[in-house]
Scaffold this motif. Structure first.
Motif: not given
Length: 291
Positions: A88-97, A133-138, A159-166, A170-172
């Motif tokens: 139930g936890a959520v990991v948020v990856i904010m780096a450019t990877v 900041l601008l955060v590109m969220v999916s 903004p939410t830029v897509g429904p899937k992680p990744g 792509k936007v970044k």
């Protein structure tokens, strides 16, 4: 109030974590520099000495480290965070990877009942400190809803830029292509001005207000004019990494990116000259042959 674990308190990660704490969330933070972590501790932000301690009891775990290898080690290496996270936890990856690694981590975490939100950032150190900041969220709707208060504490635009992680990565990638090319173009333009005997500062001041102006020309161009390469807002090494991600991602979809490839070579040249830890505006000196 959300219980937040935080990994990575560098030039961007530190002020971002402080913004989350200031918004009323309980942040337990780890950095490879324990001294750095302790210097940022304050109301709502507690420094700890291990990844596992940061991840234990975290409802949301934010990663703001530099490279894909670092993310993989934080999550799945010896003493990694994944072993501590509850279903139930959520990991948020904010780096450019890059999108590929994020997609793989999402699958591995999903097998543990842990969600992943892909949320790379843009905006720089000054905006990180003010939550601008601008955060590109999916990610999935459920995971995004849980993370939204944390992300909104750091961003003026998320903004939410897509429904899937990744999708966020792509936007970044597109964002970093533009940023990397713009910095290189600014350096090349001002180097040309210098070679023609123009007053570089005056030329920069005139052009930044016209059609040739851009954020990068104003921001990095100012540092180029001042020679402020030791005042590191964004290290050249970051663009070596990011432009490598840009060109590798483009190749994976068979998209030519000739300008990005040329800019990548400029950043690699700067690193080879020992300038990797200088501010990325040092490409101006690389182009002038002074480095």
């Amino acid at each position: 109030m959300t219980t937040v674990g935080w990994i990575g308190l560098g030039a961007m990660g530190g002020p971002m974590a402080q913004c989350v704490a200031a918004a009323g969330h309980a942040v337990t933070a780890y950095d490879v520099s324990l001294e750095r972590a302790r210097s940022l501790a304050g109301p709502g932000l507690t420094a700890v000495d291990s990844i596992q301690a940061a991840a234990a009891n975290a409802e949301i775990l934010v990663l703001m480290v530099a490279t894909p290898d670092q993310v993989a080690a934080v999550l799945f290496g010896d003493g990694g965070a994944a072993s501590q996270l509850k279903a139930g936890a959520v990991v948020v990856i904010m780096a450019t990877v890059g999108p590929g690694p994020v997609e793989g981590w999402a699958q591995r975490l999903g097998e543990l009942g842990v969600g992943l939100v892909d949320a790379p950032v843009s905006g720089g150190v000054a905006r990180a400190a003010t939550g601008d900041l601008l955060v590109m969220v999916s990610g999935s709707d459920e995971d995004l809803a849980r993370c939204r208060p944390i992300i909104d504490a750091m961003a003026s635009t998320a903004p939410t830029v897509g429904p899937k992680p990744g999708d966020g990565q792509k936007v970044k990638v597109v964002n970093q292509l533009l940023c990397g090319v713009h910095i290189a173009a600014a350096g090349e333009a001002l180097a040309l001005a210098d070679s023609m005997g123009l007053d570089v500062a005056s030329t920069w001041a005139v052009l930044k207000t016209g059609a040739a102006g851009s954020f990068m020309f104003s921001d990095r161009g100012g540092r180029m004019v001042a020679g402020a390469f030791d005042d590191v807002r964004s290290a050249l090494d970051i663009f070596v990494k990011d432009m490598g991600i840009v060109t590798a991602t483009a190749k994976s979809v068979e998209q030519p990116t000739p300008l990005a490839a040329t800019a990548e070579q400029l950043y690699l040249t700067g690193r080879r000259k020992g300038l990797g830890r200088k501010d990325d505006s040092v490409v101006y000196d690389v182009l002038r042959g002074r480095a």
